[in-house]
Write a protein that holds these residues in place. Structure first.
Motif, PDB file in Angstrom:
ATOM      1  N   THR A 190       0.824  -1.216   0.000  1.00 19.85           N
ATOM      2  CA  THR A 190       0.000   0.000   0.000  1.00 19.85           C
ATOM      3  C   THR A 190       0.852   1.257   0.000  1.00 19.85           C
ATOM      4  O   THR A 190       0.565   2.211  -0.712  1.00 19.85           O
ATOM      5  CB  THR A 190      -0.953   0.005   1.213  1.00 19.85           C
ATOM      6  N   PHE A 191       1.917   1.261   0.805  1.00 19.53           N
ATOM      7  CA  PHE A 191       2.757   2.457   0.860  1.00 19.53           C
ATOM      8  C   PHE A 191       3.552   2.607  -0.439  1.00 19.53           C
ATOM      9  O   PHE A 191       3.808   3.732  -0.882  1.00 19.53           O
ATOM     10  CB  PHE A 191       3.681   2.409   2.080  1.00 19.53           C
ATOM     11  N   ALA A 192       3.928   1.498  -1.057  1.00 19.81           N
ATOM     12  CA  ALA A 192       4.603   1.578  -2.361  1.00 19.81           C
ATOM     13  C   ALA A 192       3.679   2.260  -3.373  1.00 19.81           C
ATOM     14  O   ALA A 192       4.113   3.087  -4.175  1.00 19.81           O
ATOM     15  CB  ALA A 192       4.999   0.187  -2.847  1.00 19.81           C
ATOM     16  N   TRP A 210      -2.258   1.293   6.692  1.00 23.23           N
ATOM     17  CA  TRP A 210      -3.360   0.707   5.920  1.00 23.23           C
ATOM     18  C   TRP A 210      -3.411  -0.807   6.080  1.00 23.23           C
ATOM     19  O   TRP A 210      -4.470  -1.402   6.135  1.00 23.23           O
ATOM     20  CB  TRP A 210      -3.214   1.078   4.435  1.00 23.23           C
ATOM     21  N   GLU A 211      -2.224  -1.419   6.162  1.00 27.04           N
ATOM     22  CA  GLU A 211      -2.175  -2.892   6.188  1.00 27.04           C
ATOM     23  C   GLU A 211      -2.074  -3.461   7.595  1.00 27.04           C
ATOM     24  O   GLU A 211      -2.207  -4.664   7.789  1.00 27.04           O
ATOM     25  CB  GLU A 211      -0.984  -3.383   5.344  1.00 27.04           C
ATOM     26  N   GLY A 212      -1.776  -2.602   8.581  1.00 23.28           N
ATOM     27  CA  GLY A 212      -1.592  -3.117   9.944  1.00 23.28           C
ATOM     28  C   GLY A 212      -0.209  -3.709  10.086  1.00 23.28           C
ATOM     29  O   GLY A 212       0.783  -3.100   9.697  1.00 23.28           O
ATOM     30  N   SER A 213      -0.161  -4.940  10.603  1.00 18.74           N
ATOM     31  CA  SER A 213       1.153  -5.524  10.852  1.00 18.74           C
ATOM     32  C   SER A 213       1.818  -5.917   9.530  1.00 18.74           C
ATOM     33  O   SER A 213       1.157  -6.200   8.539  1.00 18.74           O
ATOM     34  CB  SER A 213       1.040  -6.720  11.797  1.00 18.74           C
ATOM     35  N   VAL A 214       3.133  -5.899   9.556  1.00 20.26           N
ATOM     36  CA  VAL A 214       3.940  -6.165   8.358  1.00 20.26           C
ATOM     37  C   VAL A 214       4.817  -7.376   8.657  1.00 20.26           C
ATOM     38  O   VAL A 214       5.591  -7.357   9.622  1.00 20.26           O
ATOM     39  CB  VAL A 214       4.818  -4.939   8.022  1.00 20.26           C
ATOM     40  N   PRO A 215       4.711  -8.437   7.859  1.00 15.58           N
ATOM     41  CA  PRO A 215       5.521  -9.640   8.133  1.00 15.58           C
ATOM     42  C   PRO A 215       7.026  -9.332   8.071  1.00 15.58           C
ATOM     43  O   PRO A 215       7.485  -8.648   7.154  1.00 15.58           O
ATOM     44  CB  PRO A 215       5.112 -10.610   7.018  1.00 15.58           C
ATOM     45  N   VAL A 216       7.758  -9.856   9.042  1.00 13.99           N
ATOM     46  CA  VAL A 216       9.202  -9.641   9.089  1.00 13.99           C
ATOM     47  C   VAL A 216       9.870 -10.184   7.815  1.00 13.99           C
ATOM     48  O   VAL A 216      10.792  -9.568   7.275  1.00 13.99           O
ATOM     49  CB  VAL A 216       9.802 -10.274  10.369  1.00 13.99           C
ATOM     50  N   ASP A 217       9.378 -11.302   7.313  1.00 15.63           N
ATOM     51  CA  ASP A 217       9.943 -11.877   6.082  1.00 15.63           C
ATOM     52  C   ASP A 217       9.875 -10.894   4.917  1.00 15.63           C
ATOM     53  O   ASP A 217      10.793 -10.827   4.090  1.00 15.63           O
ATOM     54  CB  ASP A 217       9.138 -13.126   5.663  1.00 15.63           C
ATOM     55  N   GLN A 218       8.773 -10.167   4.868  1.00 18.87           N
ATOM     56  CA  GLN A 218       8.579  -9.194   3.779  1.00 18.87           C
ATOM     57  C   GLN A 218       9.595  -8.051   3.897  1.00 18.87           C
ATOM     58  O   GLN A 218      10.122  -7.570   2.893  1.00 18.87           O
ATOM     59  CB  GLN A 218       7.149  -8.675   3.902  1.00 18.87           C
TER      60      GLN A 218
END
Lengths: 310, 310
Positions: free
Chosen positions: B116-118, B159-167
């Motif tokens: 979303t931020f991209a 917008w997305e909430g939590s962000v996976p560390v892998d990502q």
């Protein structure tokens, strides 16, 4: 409501007790005098938000702290047998008499780790302050009360500069030996940093004080923005009881700026992120601090309150 | 001047590099437009206070960030061969061309860890943003420049909430593989907590990224009061380069409140207390931030600045 992602650290304690000091240490150091009914509502809302230890007021002489001159009237309106412990500060035996008459079950005394602050705040000396506290602690314990002992200026003193860790430990240990059930090691002017926190925890553990049992609590001020990182260091060193003030209420008359206590909401955010139980409903607490900031006519000091107010 | 008592922790790094972002990330997010001569003086004073990496400006299109529309004019006045590295942000090849023409030796690109931020910030996607950055990174490296890659929204996304560390790790690793010389892992909305910091450090170390070599830097915002405790956690996990903004300048347009970056002064205080070298003269830095707060007509966000201003 935005909440942090919970990423626990298995090395940290499972639960941390928050000792809420807003109604006493917070309001005592605010300029305005808050009506008794507002104080009662403040305490009730803090308990409703999940806080289980809320220091309610101080039985100090009204001439010294006019903000808390309504201590009897306030305590008479509080649910002393409710779900939360509601300690009160007692500066001396006269204060203890008033607290006992009011039916309080948990008191706190306020000692100094330094010579100069003992003189300025207690009109005593580092050594002779104990003569003042001993009958308070002994009689309170005989009456079945819990007795917390604050030790102030443990990380630095505005007149003396640095404070030897040995002096802090000796002061605290004497209060425990006297019968105090918990120490609250205070960074009264907010100068501490994490290595200093670790050193003090180690030194108390070294003389047999229960760091991990809650016998040792810590009390940080945010004068230099260090309160929460010091709280993290305390938890990393086994501390399971931390003092905090809703909305960051309060200030320190002895520091160079008026920044107050570690804000309870900012601590709750960190604990939530670390997966450490605290029992507090953050939005209820934020709402309470927003309301109290409105009463005092000031901007809340807590970053979480500013971010989450609706 | 009050200073903390230094109590080192032998487990921590001996030295931490402060990557000062006030002139770029700070001023970019302040409402007012600061005259070029003031920006130059700001940067010169930061360098004189001992900061050795000061991000000076951004070669972004002036329509996007009018606060930094004078990038060429400013850079032409800066001591690019002086004691400090003065990186500039370049959003794309056009920005890099301008930076190269200006004689800049150190650039930074600004990537997103979330879809979303991209889209919102880069008009791109999580995956296709790399096509935009690759020629920038490759050409800059061919020209002998250092290239930092910011990765934003690493601890949470509005917008997305939590962000996976892998990502986060996948995004950062692609930028390093492309040739970036340093990653700055950003908690753009300030939601991170210490366990999350540790997990991200571990995950990068697990794919061979140099946490202790400075290849991995971290960038914290203080929206929820967590920036300094996250900085402590980063240092405890081996990080030796931290972003900070003098006076806590800046803000985040994507968070619920306008709190800015980790304040350099508050970080310097903690590092001093921990006995970690940083090279900064705190009073000079405080004086600089007091002056800049006056220019902007706002109260400094840094607790240390508020406490130590004279």
């Amino acid at each position: 409501m935005t909440l942090p992602m919970t990423v626990p650290d298995p090395a940290l304690p499972r639960r941390v007790q928050i000792y809420e000091v807003g109604p006493r240490d917070g309001l005592q150091n605010e300029a305005g005098i808050v009506p008794t009914a507002v104080k009662r509502e403040f305490i009730e809302r803090l308990v409703a938000a999940g806080l289980r230890t809320v220091e309610a007021t101080s039985f100090v002489h009204p001439a010294w702290v006019p903000q808390l001159a309504d201590a009897e009237e306030l305590v008479a309106q509080l649910p002393l047998s409710g779900p939360a412990s509601l300690p009160v500060l007692v500066p001396n035996e006269r204060g203890l008499d008033r607290a006992l008459a009011a039916g309080v079950r948990h008191v706190a005394v306020f000692a100094s780790a330094t010579e100069t602050f003992a003189r300025k705040n207690l009109n005593s000396t580092l050594d002779s302050q104990f003569a003042m506290f001993e009958p308070v602690v002994v009689r309170a314990r005989e009456a079945g009360l819990d007795v917390r002992a604050y030790v102030s200026m443990c990380f630095g003193d505005p007149w003396e500069g640095s404070v030897p860790v040995d002096q802090v430990v000796t002061t605290g240990k004497r209060l425990l030996d006297m019968g105090a059930t918990q120490l609250s090691i205070g960074d009264t002017i907010g100068v501490g940093t994490p290595g200093h926190v670790a050193t003090i925890c180690d030194a108390f553990a070294g003389v047999g004080v229960g760091v991990g049992s809650g016998e040792l609590a810590m009390h940080f001020h945010d004068t230099y923005g260090q309160a929460l990182s010091n709280a993290l260091a305390a938890i990393q060193n086994g501390i399971v009881c931390l003092d905090a003030s809703a909305g960051g209420l309060g200030g320190c008359p002895y520091a160079e700026s008026s920044t107050g206590n570690l804000a309870t909401e900012d601590l709750v955010w960190m604990l939530t992120g670390l997966g450490i139980e605290h029992g507090v409903d953050l939005q209820s607490l934020v709402d309470t601090s927003v309301w109290m900031a409105g009463v005092l006519g000031k901007e809340p000091a807590s970053a979480v309150v500013r971010a989450l107010r609706t």
